[in-house]
Design an enzyme around this catalytic site. Structure first.
Site, PDB file in Angstrom:
ATOM      1  N   LYS A 174       0.765  -1.123  -0.050  1.00 50.32           N
ATOM      2  CA  LYS A 174       0.144   0.109  -0.111  1.00 50.32           C
ATOM      3  C   LYS A 174       0.888   1.103  -0.027  1.00 50.32           C
ATOM      4  CE  LYS A 174      -3.718   2.654   0.385  1.00 50.32           C
ATOM      5  NZ  LYS A 174      -4.625   2.824   1.504  1.00 50.32           N
ATOM      6  N   LYS A 242       1.594  12.030   4.940  1.00 50.03           N
ATOM      7  CA  LYS A 242       1.847  10.852   5.902  1.00 50.03           C
ATOM      8  C   LYS A 242       2.186   9.564   5.294  1.00 50.03           C
ATOM      9  CE  LYS A 242      -1.281   8.246   7.246  1.00 50.03           C
ATOM     10  NZ  LYS A 242      -1.954   7.028   7.241  1.00 50.03           N
TER      11      LYS A 242
END
Length: 299
Positions: A174, A242
């Site tokens: 991911k 992030k």
């Protein structure tokens, strides 16, 4: 009614929509969120609210966790009243975007219990989670991945499923995906800002670049919104910062010099510092527009 019972811990934009979709698909769904408004919305839609995250997992065959960051995920599994407990026997699907070291901590904690865990982050936005058209990237024990309860839930939520490998592979994949996607988008937004400066109409840029070799999924999903000047966050600049930062950290742990990824992270950090952090990732175009004093799309 589906025989497999499902639980969702974290009923925000993604988790809440996944819970609603599972209800639509005939699952009995238990849910919990620290926000009362999220619990109320879930209950109003027909879900069964629980008193705690652990209570969800105790009642569900498969329990999804969809949470904001690594710290919250670790606390939810290993903290007081955490999910990793001898009284809990479920298959956890950890669907957040977190750092692989956190995956290891959580997987080790669950291994001491009767439960199993798959790291199963997903790609796609809130609309995909609502429609069951996500893409699942799964790491962990392949036999658990192929088990009927896990497949029931994953197949209901995902149009595509990919088994990435052992525990942690799903979360790592991911981060790799998001780094590539966010890098593609940065270059696309810089490019269309230059096109606007050169005097090319935004709609024409979209029509040509969106149908040429330059296009990407990130460009195709964001450019129409840029043309409408719609920057309401689906996936925010701060979330991009992030996620790419986690990928850079992962590279540092492997002594891998992630030069381009580091640059992508710095540019998203800059966009956040310039006040666009809570806007959709397409808002990075504003950073380039400031440099060129032209605007893509809008009136």
């Amino acid at each position: 009614m589906v025989d497999t019972t499902a639980g969702v811990v974290g009923l925000g934009k993604m988790g809440g929509n996944m819970a609603k979709h599972l209800l639509d698909e005939g699952f009995e769904v238990y849910g919990y969120d620290i926000q009362p408004t999220a619990r109320e919305a879930f209950a109003e839609y027909g879900g069964t609210t629980a008193e705690s995250a652990r209570d969800v997992a105790r009642q569900a065959d498969v329990t999804i966790t969809s949470l904001p960051n690594s710290e919250i995920v670790e606390a939810t599994y290993t903290g007081d009243d955490g999910l990793a407990h001898e009284a809990v026997e479920t298959i956890f699907l950890e669907m957040s975007t977190i750092a692989p070291p956190t995956t290891e901590v959580v997987a080790d904690a669950v291994a001491e219990t009767p439960a199993d865990i798959l790291d199963a982050p997903i790609t796609g936005g809130p609309e995909n989670s609502r429609e069951g058209t996500l893409t699942g990237l799964v790491g962990g024990d392949e036999a658990v991945f192929e088990s009927e309860p896990a497949q029931d839930v994953l197949s209901a939520l995902c149009a595509e499923l990919h088994y990435a490998g052992s525990s942690g592979s799903g979360h790592a994949m991911k981060l790799l995906n998001n780094t590539m996607s966010m890098g593609n988008l940065l270059l696309a937004m810089e490019t269309v800002a230059l096109g606007a400066r050169y005097g090319i109409d935004g709609e024409r840029l979209w029509d040509i670049l969106g149908n040429a070799s330059a296009t990407s999924v990130a460009f195709e999903s964001r450019m129409p919104r840029v043309l409408e000047r719609d920057f309401e966050a689906g996936f925010s600049v701060d979330f991009a910062r992030k996620d790419v930062g986690l990928a850079v950290d992962m590279a540092d742990d492997e002594d891998f010099p992630m030069v381009m990824g580091g640059l992508v992270h710095r540019l998203y950090t800059r966009a956040s510092d310039e006040g666009f952090g809570e806007e959709d990732v397409g808002a990075v175009v504003k950073m380039f527009e400031q440099e060129l004093e032209d605007r893509v799309g809008g009136d």
